[in-house]
Design an enzyme around this catalytic site. Structure first.
Site, PDB file in Angstrom:
ATOM      1  N   TYR A 109     -19.031 -25.896  76.260  1.00  0.00           N
ATOM      2  CA  TYR A 109     -19.136 -26.789  75.110  1.00  0.00           C
ATOM      3  C   TYR A 109     -18.885 -28.194  75.630  1.00  0.00           C
ATOM      4  CZ  TYR A 109     -19.212 -22.862  71.886  1.00  0.00           C
ATOM      5  OH  TYR A 109     -19.575 -21.725  71.205  1.00  0.00           O
ATOM      6  N   CYS A 110     -19.938 -28.976  75.731  1.00  0.00           N
ATOM      7  CA  CYS A 110     -19.892 -30.344  76.248  1.00  0.00           C
ATOM      8  C   CYS A 110     -19.767 -31.263  75.031  1.00  0.00           C
ATOM      9  CB  CYS A 110     -21.168 -30.608  77.042  1.00  0.00           C
ATOM     10  SG  CYS A 110     -21.205 -32.205  77.821  1.00  0.00           S
ATOM     11  N   ILE A 111     -18.569 -31.818  74.831  1.00  0.00           N
ATOM     12  CA  ILE A 111     -18.223 -32.470  73.572  1.00  0.00           C
ATOM     13  C   ILE A 111     -17.916 -33.954  73.778  1.00  0.00           C
ATOM     14  CG2 ILE A 111     -16.628 -32.391  71.611  1.00  0.00           C
ATOM     15  CD1 ILE A 111     -18.405 -29.855  71.881  1.00  0.00           C
TER      16      ILE A 111
ATOM     17  N   HIS B   6     -23.013 -30.567  72.589  1.00  0.00           N
ATOM     18  CA  HIS B   6     -23.942 -29.459  72.813  1.00  0.00           C
ATOM     19  C   HIS B   6     -23.236 -28.326  73.539  1.00  0.00           C
ATOM     20  CE1 HIS B   6     -26.606 -32.911  72.186  1.00  0.00           C
ATOM     21  NE2 HIS B   6     -27.440 -32.021  71.665  1.00  0.00           N
TER      22      HIS B   6
END
Length: 147
Positions: free
Chosen positions: A119-121, A105
């Site tokens: 950007y938390c991936i 997200h």
């Protein structure tokens, strides 16, 4: 390098259960225990399902979220964003464009000096290619990012 979307059956054979769950079933791995959340190597992160270049270590920053955090993708055209209303929340989901893999997200609480995005991936959606191996693995054009 040409990237190709793989069929679900092929992905089931080549991905781990967690990688498949995260990328194909919109899953989320556990925070603070995944491969890249505190990793500091120099190189690029590619979609584990297609090899598409997604993020660079130059745009990675330490966040308290427990997952790898980036200020931006290598190129905005290689990702797609969509509204995610799961789990009683409204968030912006990030997916790879070609592979249509769930990556994680994006949030508007990143460092202002880096553009304000986070950007938390999921690590399970990524494969890291070290800078020293970019040429041999077909990503030579990305070497210029590290000059």
């Amino acid at each position: 390098m040409k990237y190709k979307k793989k069929e679900k059956e092929e992905l089931k054979k080549i991905l781990t259960e967690e990688e498949y769950y995260v990328t194909q079933e919109n899953g989320t791995e556990r925070p603070f225990t995944n491969e890249y959340w505190d990793f500091n190597g120099e190189g690029i992160y590619v979609d584990i399902t297609t090899g598409e270049p997604l993020f660079t270590s130059k745009d990675k920053f330490h966040s308290s979220c427990g997952w790898p955090a980036f200020s931006k993708p290598i190129d905005r055209s290689i990702i797609k964003e969509k509204v995610d209303k799961s789990h009683g929340m409204v968030r912006t989901e990030v997916r790879s464009k070609l592979g249509d893999s769930h990556l994680g997200h994006v949030f508007c609480d990143g460092p202002e000096e880096l553009g304000g995005l986070r950007y938390c991936i999921n690590s399970a959606s990524l494969k890291f290619i070290p800078k020293e191996e970019l040429k041999e693995k077909g990503y030579e054009e990305y070497l210029e990012l590290f000059k």
